[in-house]
Every structure is written in structure tokens, then in C-alpha cells.
Design an enzyme around this catalytic site. Structure first.
Site, short mmCIF file in Angstrom:
data_model
loop_
_atom_site.label_atom_id
_atom_site.label_comp_id
_atom_site.label_asym_id
_atom_site.label_seq_id
_atom_site.Cartn_x
_atom_site.Cartn_y
_atom_site.Cartn_z
NE ARG A 233 -3.99 -1.98 0.08
CZ ARG A 233 -3.90 -3.01 -0.73
NH1 ARG A 233 -2.88 -3.08 -1.57
NH2 ARG A 233 -4.82 -3.95 -0.74
CD GLU A 262 -2.03 2.86 -6.27
OE1 GLU A 262 -2.80 1.99 -6.69
OE2 GLU A 262 -0.93 2.61 -5.76
CG HIS A 294 -1.70 -1.20 -7.98
ND1 HIS A 294 -2.18 -0.46 -6.94
CD2 HIS A 294 -1.98 -2.49 -7.66
CE1 HIS A 294 -2.73 -1.25 -6.03
NE2 HIS A 294 -2.61 -2.49 -6.46
#
Length: 328
Positions: A233, A262, A294
Site C-alpha cells: 500500500r 496513485e 500497480h
């Protein structure tokens, strides 16, 4: 059930569509779910969302007014959902708690190896006809101490892979994992992990207690030239402190698959745009930093599992069967 799927990409249509068959009426929407787009959920029983969607109290209230009864997360993380608001409005929230720990764990190892052997720089050099080795010096993984913050399913697979490199492993987790202990992982307090690790990798959920677990004080305790990896995270790291650590040389390598802000950057093609996030732009200037958007979860096996679990959650809810819910 009628399901509105937000932040839908081509692969979402492919995998969710295949898992669904003809069980539910799926409608795919490209926009992220937020206060402006929530109206698209009118007439739907459920919404399906991802980590980049904003599911705050205002959005949840809007969804409830439109008749939405279920929020189905097609991911494990849920820090973008205000669960108390969902409970207040009687909306059930479900997620995909596990899909493929191997996907994220293997991406973690890929970042470690790429940073160490400077594969990103070597690739660009060779493409330009430059075969010089200066500046590409790496180190043997063998014997290097790796500190794992979090030893759930993903952290455990990382520990298993590291045994093949003969890397001593330290770990911090409030609930020690017996599989990790059987692998020789030694559980220690965070300060000892910071001080003794050559490589530190994060594999824990984001909670109010561990936000910015990597900040100035923690970085100061680390070895000079430490490698930091975060595939968990974004807000586990204080990015401003990370940049100062990179500038001073305290942090020798940084691998990120997540970033605190993000949702304004990742999952879209922004190659023709100017990034407005100055902190993120600064990270991109360092030659010893690798950032992926990601994508650690992004394997065929993981997408199959995510789709199957998501559709199963929706089906069980629609049939009045018990579901493993976060709220509601």
C-alpha cells in the site's frame, strides 16, 4: 442482479464476463466511481469497484439513494471505502481477500533483482548500442538479510522464494506465521529489522496504526544503501522522507508498485500528459528507482481468481446466502 462495474478495462470485461456467463447483467463503465459518476449506478442492484475508485460517505449515500445494495470490491484492499458509512446505509461490502499470493510475491522478487542488477539501465544501454558495464555493478543475493514487514500469504511466499537465494530473513508481524518460522524466518521488533536488513520489503495492509511506517526516524535506523520494496500500500511510505533518503544515499535502491496518490496517476495512459504530482515526478528522476503501475497482481491466474470470487460474492448475495462481508 444488475451490476455496474466501474474503472472497467479490457481485461475486466474479458475475465469478469467469462466468470459470469449469463448469471448477472453486467454493465461496464470506464470512469472511476466518485461523486460525479455515482449517478451511473441508477437502476443497478450492485456496483463493482477497484482500488482507484472513491467510495466515500457521499458516494455511498448517493448509491443507497439509487437503490444499490451491494459494493463488490474486485481487490483485497478496502482503504478507499468508508465502511462505517456503508454500515449506516445498510449496504453490504465484499472483497476478494486472496487471489494469487504468487503474483505479488514474484513481482516483489522481480523488482529486487532488477534493481540489484540494474536491468532497467542495462536494457536501455544495449538498445542504444552501449555495452559498457560501468555503473551496472550489483551484489550477490546470497547471504543478504531481507526484512519482511508482514508475513501473511504474500510475505510467506516471498520468504519461500528467498530460501532459494540463501537469504537470512527477519520479519515483523503482530501475528507470527508458523510456516515462516519453519523456513527459518526470525521474528524481531521493527527497529531491529530496520537496523539489520540489507533489503526491506513491505507486505501488510494499510491501517491507521501503520501509516507511514517508513518515515524519517525509521530510515535513519537503516543500513546505508538499503533497498526498499513496496508492493503493498502506498501510504505505508512517507514519500517525502523517501526522497530525502534517496538524495542522501541512505536509500540505495527503491522499488515501488504502489504510490499514496496513485488513483490520480495509475491505470491510465498519461504518456501525452504532464504529471501534476511533483513528488511522483521527483521519484522518476532517480536512476536507482523502479516504479511499476500497480501491476504486481496482474497475472492470468490472479485475474481468473479475482473474477471468480467477485462473481461468486455477487451470486451468493443475490441468492441470500452468507457472504464474508466488511460492512452492511
Amino acid at each position: 442482479m444488475k451490476v455496474a462495474i466501474f474503472s472497467a478495462k479490457k481485461y475486466d470485461r474479458e475475465f469478469l464476463g467469462a466468470a459470469n456467463g449469463s448469471r448477472h447483467q453486467l454493465r461496464f463503465f470506464e470512469p472511476h466511481l466518485n461523486e460525479e459518476s455515482a449517478g451511473l449506478a441508477a437502476g443497478f442492484d450492485a456496483v463493482c469497484v477497484f482500488v482507484s475508485d472513491q467510495v466515500n460517505a457521499a458516494v455511498i449515500a448517493k448509491l443507497r439513494s439509487l437503490g444499490v445494495r451491494l459494493i463488490a470490491l474486485r481487490c483485497a484492499g478496502y482503504n478507499n471505502v468508508e465502511l462505517p458509512a456503508a454500515t449506516k446505509h445498510g449496504i453490504t461490502v465484499v472483497r476478494v481477500p486472496a487471489y494469487s499470493p504468487y503474483a505479488v510475491a514474484e513481482h516483489t522478487i522481480a523488482l529486487i533483482l532488477a534493481l540489484n542488477r540494474k536491468l532497467h539501465r542495462a536494457y536501455n544501454r544495449v538498445r542504444e548500442g552501449n555495452f559498457a558495464l560501468d555503473g551496472l555493478l550489483g551484489f550477490d543475493m546470497h547471504g543478504k538479510t531481507v526484512g519482511l514487514i508482514g508475513t501473511g500469504q504474500i510475505g510467506t511466499v516471498v520468504a519461500q522464494i528467498l530460501t532459494g537465494f540463501n537469504c537470512p530473513a527477519l520479519a515483523f508481524d503482530p501475528i507470527p506465521n508458523q510456516i515462516c518460522r519453519s523456513l527459518g524466518v526470525h521474528y524481531v521488533e521493527l527497529n531491529e529489522l530496520f537496523a539489520e536488513s540489507d533489503i526491506i520489503s513491505l507486505h501488510c495492509p494499510l491501517t491507521p496504526e501503520n501509516k507511514y511506517v517508513i518515515r524519517d526516524a525509521a530510515i535513519a535506523r537503516m543500513k546505508d544503501g538499503v533497498m526498499l520494496i513496496n508492493t503493498s500500500r502506498g501510504a505505508l511510505l512517507d514519500t517525502v522522507a523517501i526522497i530525502e533518503g534517496l538524495k542522501s544515499g541512505k536509500i540505495g535502491y527503491l522499488g515501488l508498485d504502489v504510490y499514496e496518490e496513485e488513483e490520480e496517476i495509475f491505470f491510465e495512459d498519461r504518456s501525452g500528459s504532464i504529471l501534476s504530482d511533483d513528488v511522483f515526478a521527483r521519484l522518476l528522476t532517480f536512476p536507482n528507482v523502479i516504479i511499476t503501475g500497480h501491476q504486481a497482481f496482474f497475472t492470468q491466474e490472479a485475474l481468473l481468481n479475482i473474477a471468480a470470487t467477485t462473481i461468486d460474492n455477487i451470486t451468493r448475495f443475490g441468492n441470500g446466502q452468507p457472504v464474508e462481508k466488511l460492512a452492511g
